[in-house]
Enzyme design. Sequence first.
Site, PDB file in Angstrom:
ATOM      1  N   LYS A   1       0.834  -1.206   0.000  1.00  0.00           N
ATOM      2  CA  LYS A   1       0.000   0.000   0.000  1.00  0.00           C
ATOM      3  C   LYS A   1       0.866   1.252   0.000  1.00  0.00           C
ATOM      4  O   LYS A   1       0.575   2.231  -0.707  1.00  0.00           O
ATOM      5  CB  LYS A   1      -0.939  -0.011   1.212  1.00  0.00           C
ATOM      6  CG  LYS A   1      -2.069  -1.032   1.043  1.00  0.00           C
ATOM      7  CD  LYS A   1      -2.770  -1.426   2.335  1.00  0.00           C
ATOM      8  CE  LYS A   1      -3.704  -2.608   2.060  1.00  0.00           C
ATOM      9  NZ  LYS A   1      -4.309  -3.179   3.249  1.00  0.00           N
TER      10      LYS A   1
ATOM     11  N   GLN B   1      -5.032  -2.406   9.579  1.00  0.00           N
ATOM     12  CA  GLN B   1      -4.845  -3.665   8.852  1.00  0.00           C
ATOM     13  C   GLN B   1      -5.451  -4.823   9.643  1.00  0.00           C
ATOM     14  O   GLN B   1      -5.162  -5.000  10.835  1.00  0.00           O
ATOM     15  CB  GLN B   1      -3.342  -3.890   8.614  1.00  0.00           C
ATOM     16  CG  GLN B   1      -3.006  -5.148   7.842  1.00  0.00           C
ATOM     17  CD  GLN B   1      -3.364  -5.077   6.362  1.00  0.00           C
ATOM     18  OE1 GLN B   1      -3.555  -3.998   5.803  1.00  0.00           O
ATOM     19  NE2 GLN B   1      -3.481  -6.216   5.721  1.00  0.00           N
TER      20      GLN B   1
ATOM     21  N   ASP C   1     -11.108   2.252   3.960  1.00  0.00           N
ATOM     22  CA  ASP C   1     -11.645   0.933   3.594  1.00  0.00           C
ATOM     23  C   ASP C   1     -13.135   0.965   3.241  1.00  0.00           C
ATOM     24  O   ASP C   1     -13.639   0.040   2.619  1.00  0.00           O
ATOM     25  CB  ASP C   1     -11.521  -0.030   4.791  1.00  0.00           C
ATOM     26  CG  ASP C   1     -10.211  -0.789   4.835  1.00  0.00           C
ATOM     27  OD1 ASP C   1      -9.637  -1.062   3.768  1.00  0.00           O
ATOM     28  OD2 ASP C   1      -9.778  -1.133   5.958  1.00  0.00           O
TER      29      ASP C   1
HETATM   30  N1  LIG Z   1      -8.185  -3.098   6.800  1.00  0.00           N
HETATM   31  C1  LIG Z   1      -7.847  -3.929   5.825  1.00  0.00           C
HETATM   32  N2  LIG Z   1      -8.094  -3.571   4.542  1.00  0.00           N
HETATM   33  C2  LIG Z   1      -7.763  -4.415   3.503  1.00  0.00           C
HETATM   34  O1  LIG Z   1      -7.990  -4.079   2.327  1.00  0.00           O
HETATM   35  C3  LIG Z   1      -7.144  -5.671   3.821  1.00  0.00           C
HETATM   36  C4  LIG Z   1      -6.908  -5.994   5.163  1.00  0.00           C
HETATM   37  N3  LIG Z   1      -7.282  -5.114   6.134  1.00  0.00           N
HETATM   38  N4  LIG Z   1      -6.334  -7.168   5.505  1.00  0.00           N
HETATM   39  C5  LIG Z   1      -5.875  -8.111   4.513  1.00  0.00           C
HETATM   40  C6  LIG Z   1      -6.632  -8.002   3.215  1.00  0.00           C
HETATM   41  C7  LIG Z   1      -5.896  -8.571   2.006  1.00  0.00           C
HETATM   42  N5  LIG Z   1      -5.771  -7.497   1.076  1.00  0.00           N
HETATM   43  C8  LIG Z   1      -5.089  -7.560  -0.143  1.00  0.00           C
HETATM   44  C9  LIG Z   1      -4.957  -6.468  -0.967  1.00  0.00           C
HETATM   45  C10 LIG Z   1      -4.236  -6.553  -2.148  1.00  0.00           C
HETATM   46  C11 LIG Z   1      -3.624  -7.733  -2.530  1.00  0.00           C
HETATM   47  C12 LIG Z   1      -2.833  -7.778  -3.797  1.00  0.00           C
HETATM   48  O2  LIG Z   1      -2.532  -6.753  -4.382  1.00  0.00           O
HETATM   49  N6  LIG Z   1      -2.442  -8.964  -4.242  1.00  0.00           N
HETATM   50  C13 LIG Z   1      -1.673  -9.139  -5.478  1.00  0.00           C
HETATM   51  C14 LIG Z   1      -0.469 -10.020  -5.232  1.00  0.00           C
HETATM   52  C15 LIG Z   1       0.485  -9.460  -4.219  1.00  0.00           C
HETATM   53  C16 LIG Z   1       1.288  -8.305  -4.726  1.00  0.00           C
HETATM   54  O3  LIG Z   1       1.434  -8.119  -5.952  1.00  0.00           O
HETATM   55  O4  LIG Z   1       1.825  -7.585  -3.863  1.00  0.00           O
HETATM   56  C17 LIG Z   1      -2.555  -9.772  -6.519  1.00  0.00           C
HETATM   57  O5  LIG Z   1      -3.646 -10.253  -6.190  1.00  0.00           O
HETATM   58  O6  LIG Z   1      -2.157  -9.785  -7.690  1.00  0.00           O
HETATM   59  C18 LIG Z   1      -3.769  -8.835  -1.737  1.00  0.00           C
HETATM   60  C19 LIG Z   1      -4.500  -8.745  -0.565  1.00  0.00           C
HETATM   61  C20 LIG Z   1      -6.279  -6.349   1.625  1.00  0.00           C
HETATM   62  N7  LIG Z   1      -6.781  -6.582   2.842  1.00  0.00           N
END
Ligand SMILES: Nc1nc(=O)c2c([nH]1)NC[C@@H]1CN(c3ccc(C(=O)N[C@@H](CCC(=O)O)C(=O)O)cc3)C=[N+]21
Length: 293
Positions: A56, A100, A123
């Site tokens: 992020k 988070q 969020d």
């Molecule tokens: N308050 C809060 N807000 C959230 O939005 C939140 C959270 N807690 N806790 C955990 C989960 C998980 N999450 C992700 C966001 C982006 C990828 C992401 O970008 N993934 C990439 C792969 C990883 C990368 O490229 O870094 C993809 O899907 O291609 C994954 C997981 C947000 N979350």
Amino acid sequence: MGAVTATLLDGKATRDEIFEDLKTRVSALAARGVVPGLGTVLVGDDPASAAYVRGKHSDCAKVGITSIARQLPGDIGQAELDATIDELNTNPECTGYIVQLPLPKQLDENSALERIDPSKDADGLHPVNLGRLVLGTPAPLPCTPRGILHLLRRYDVPIAGANVVVVGRGITVGRSIGLLFTRRSENATVTLCHTGTRDLAAEVRRADIVVAAAGVPGLITPEMVKPGAAVVDVGVSRTEDGLRGDVAPGVDEVAGWLSPNPGGVGPLTRAFLLTNVVERAERIAADLASTPS
Ligand SMILES: Nc1nc(=O)c2c([nH]1)NC[C@@H]1CN(c3ccc(C(=O)N[C@@H](CCC(=O)O)C(=O)O)cc3)C=[N+]21
């Protein structure tokens, strides 16, 4: 093995487009003396959570948003978490922020989320903002549902009148996405499935759009998918074979569109987190312009 039929929905390319737009908007804000800042609160040292938070902040750097990172030890009590939330609520550099999730088990997640100033809720998961989503009044929208809708639109997947089957009733995706898909502007029909659903395969087979957000690896198999349907893989689980989505291999040989995981909605979740922050900064700039000095 059959041939791949599905058009892959490219979350990274779509994220890059959103970032280009955000960069322009952030420059326009800078010219008016407003710099958006994203805060993150990370409790403990879970490596996956730390990696998400780093992602992020690296996104912020790409777009020109200030990063405000707060890291707390994993053994703190609620009062210490509350103090950090209160500080970000009053910190003028922080335009919006997230706590988070998940939090260590001694901490109360819902009480932390409720303590966030709803106007700084990046969020879109504060109860006030979820309530506004129900009412249809302006509010920051939950990032993953907004990303899913954006991705489907970007690839011209028909939404109006579509049967959408959502699998999973978590707050961040399953519970809230139906509120978006059933707005007049979307006009989809939504079925929300969960572990108590009697015949999941039968529900999924009727779907024009499947949103798989259960967190069960490989739950959605090719036999369950109507040929030509759009399938969005949202769930992600750590398994012995590494990260696995909710969509089983082979669905790309049946579906018309597939949002893969990784490479699909994850990058868009992050892009809309920043969008929520920029949108709040734009409201602040508009208020400054309309307030007589
Ligand atoms: N308050 C809060 N807000 C959230 O939005 C939140 C959270 N807690 N806790 C955990 C989960 C998980 N999450 C992700 C966001 C982006 C990828 C992401 O970008 N993934 C990439 C792969 C990883 C990368 O490229 O870094 C993809 O899907 O291609 C994954 C997981 C947000 N979350």
